[in-house]
Design a protein around this motif. Structure first.
Motif, PDB file in Angstrom:
ATOM      1  N   ASP A 161      -5.916  -4.041   1.589  1.00 17.97           N
ATOM      2  CA  ASP A 161      -4.414  -2.938   1.885  1.00 17.97           C
ATOM      3  C   ASP A 161      -3.332  -2.367   0.452  1.00 17.97           C
ATOM      4  O   ASP A 161      -3.466  -3.281  -0.289  1.00 17.97           O
ATOM      5  CB  ASP A 161      -4.013  -3.553   3.065  1.00 17.97           C
ATOM      6  N   PRO A 162      -3.871  -1.505   0.454  1.00 14.66           N
ATOM      7  CA  PRO A 162      -3.272  -0.074  -0.379  1.00 14.66           C
ATOM      8  C   PRO A 162      -1.903  -1.266  -1.170  1.00 14.66           C
ATOM      9  O   PRO A 162      -1.256  -1.316  -2.140  1.00 14.66           O
ATOM     10  CB  PRO A 162      -3.460   0.784  -0.889  1.00 14.66           C
ATOM     11  N   LYS A 163      -1.228  -1.061   0.418  1.00 17.36           N
ATOM     12  CA  LYS A 163       0.439  -1.677  -0.064  1.00 17.36           C
ATOM     13  C   LYS A 163       0.279  -3.100  -0.235  1.00 17.36           C
ATOM     14  O   LYS A 163       1.274  -3.322  -0.717  1.00 17.36           O
ATOM     15  CB  LYS A 163       0.937  -1.249   1.835  1.00 17.36           C
ATOM     16  N   GLN A 165       0.554  -5.725  -2.653  1.00 14.75           N
ATOM     17  CA  GLN A 165       1.118  -6.327  -4.170  1.00 14.75           C
ATOM     18  C   GLN A 165      -0.013  -7.644  -5.141  1.00 14.75           C
ATOM     19  O   GLN A 165      -0.116  -8.295  -4.092  1.00 14.75           O
ATOM     20  CB  GLN A 165       2.762  -6.454  -4.259  1.00 14.75           C
TER      21      GLN A 165
END
Length: 242
Positions: A161-163, A165
């Motif tokens: 998931d690119p979101k 962190q």
């Protein structure tokens, strides 16, 4: 000013390599990191290796071992044949080596033996053909084959998931170890990309040169990209690995 150039999977496409290096305008001051798979595909596999041996006499070159390089090395050294290898480009390499002398073949065997499984530069950037599986880094792998066969690193990158962190407890540990990772092995054309693809600190430089794609190079510091023509246009009477 010297540059650090990473080059993707060549797969016997010498014409594309020569064209690409001309477009990059390589100088003796540049460092070139080849990410593996020099052979299997187009008809110039043996000629690619001969060319790289000579190139290394003039330039600082780092040669990473690819899975196809390992297969050809085993065949040259021991005569070992792998049926799947023959079906995926191996026959083209066998044909290409018929014209070499025993002395030339021995030089190629030594070239394959001296390849690196991976390379980490002074800025903590990893260069490896496929990947690694150990969460503590490639230095801790139990088996060499992962460096040039593993696809789980790439699959992890694509699924991430690119979101998310890096501080997240579930963020993949392998992707936290290096400033950047440069790989080949799995063509980005499989995800409908035609240029080097970047996600989660990983750069995939394999742009499908073994098939209908181009051979690509990237300047590691600036991310400037160069590409050859589609290789099938340079070898119009061949099929590569298609």
């Amino acid at each position: 000013m010297s540059r650090k150039i990473a080059i993707g999977d060549i797969h016997g496409g010498l014409k594309a390599l020569v064209q690409l290096l001309r477009r990059v305008d390589i100088t003796p001051e540049d460092e070139i990191i080849f990410l593996g798979d020099y052979v299997d595909g187009w008809s110039d596999s043996a000629n690619v290796v001969s060319y790289l041996i000579e190139l290394a006499k003039q330039n600082t070159c780092i040669f990473i071992r690819g899975n196809h390089d390992d297969l050809v090395h085993r065949w040259l050294k021991t005569g070992e044949l792998n049926e799947k290898w023959l079906q995926h480009g191996g026959q083209s390499s066998m044909d290409a080596y018929r014209n070499l002398t025993p002395e030339e073949k021995q030089a190629h065997i030594e070239f394959f033996q001296q390849m690196m499984n991976y390379y980490i530069d002074k800025k903590n950037r990893l260069f490896v053909h496929a990947g690694f599986t150990n969460q503590h880094g490639p230095q801790n792998e139990y088996h060499d084959t992962g460096y040039y066969w593993d696809r789980t690193l790439w699959e992890t990158v694509l699924a991430l998931d690119p979101k998310m962190q890096k501080s997240n407890i579930y963020y993949p540990k392998r992707l936290q170890l290096f400033k950047e990772i440069f790989i080949g092995h799995t063509p980005v054309t499989r995800i409908d990309e035609t240029t080097p693809f970047h996600k989660a600190g990983v750069w995939n430089i394999d742009t499908g040169a073994a098939f209908m794609g181009k051979l690509s190079a990237i300047e590691v510091n600036t991310k400037e990209v160069w590409q050859s023509d589609p290789i099938y246009k340079l070898y119009p009477n061949e099929n590569g690995r298609n």
